[in-house]
Design an enzyme around this catalytic site. Structure first.
Site, mmCIF file in Angstrom:
data_model
loop_
_atom_site.group_PDB
_atom_site.id
_atom_site.type_symbol
_atom_site.label_atom_id
_atom_site.label_comp_id
_atom_site.label_asym_id
_atom_site.label_seq_id
_atom_site.Cartn_x
_atom_site.Cartn_y
_atom_site.Cartn_z
ATOM 1 N N CYS A 68 0.872 -1.172 0.000
ATOM 2 C CA CYS A 68 0.000 0.000 0.000
ATOM 3 C C CYS A 68 0.913 1.227 0.000
ATOM 4 O O CYS A 68 2.045 1.145 -0.481
ATOM 5 C CB CYS A 68 -0.966 -0.018 1.185
ATOM 6 N N HIS A 69 0.472 2.345 0.541
ATOM 7 C CA HIS A 69 1.271 3.560 0.528
ATOM 8 C C HIS A 69 2.469 3.465 1.476
ATOM 9 O O HIS A 69 3.616 3.587 1.050
ATOM 10 C CB HIS A 69 0.397 4.768 0.876
#
Length: 110
Positions: A68-69
């Site tokens: 993810c981020h």
């Protein structure tokens, strides 16, 4: 992959794995707008909120590196996948942000 823990791998180790062709699946659980900004080529995109309904599309017999981020959503996704029998799911520590900063400095950061 040499894990940091049983559930995490570094961006350096993931990059090394991706240079080979061993069937590793990279699962990106970010939102579509985030993937439009930057992504790892060849990754499978399933937003975290859609993962429960799309889980059947994932292979159970291959390693799955989840990102993810920054690594928080993917840590939750990895934990959930493991409860669903995906014992080879592992979280990418630091997420796409760490990838952009340490592996691909041409990648956009946000």
């Amino acid at each position: 992959m040499r894990p940091i823990t049983d559930n995490e791998v570094t961006v350096e180790d993931l990059a090394e794995r991706l240079r080979g062709d061993d069937g590793l699946v990279v699962l990106d659980v970010r939102e579509p707008w985030e993937v439009e900004l930057c992504h790892i080529g060849g990754s499978l995109h399933i937003p975290l909120g859609q993962l429960p309904t799309a889980v059947a599309a994932l292979p159970r017999d291959r390693d799955i590196a989840v990102l993810c981020h920054h690594g928080m959503r993917s840590a939750h996704a990895t934990q959930w996948l493991r409860t669903q029998g995906f014992d080879r799911a592992i979280n990418l520590a630091g997420g796409i942000d760490a990838w952009a900063r340490r592996i691909d400095p041409t990648m956009k950061v946000y």
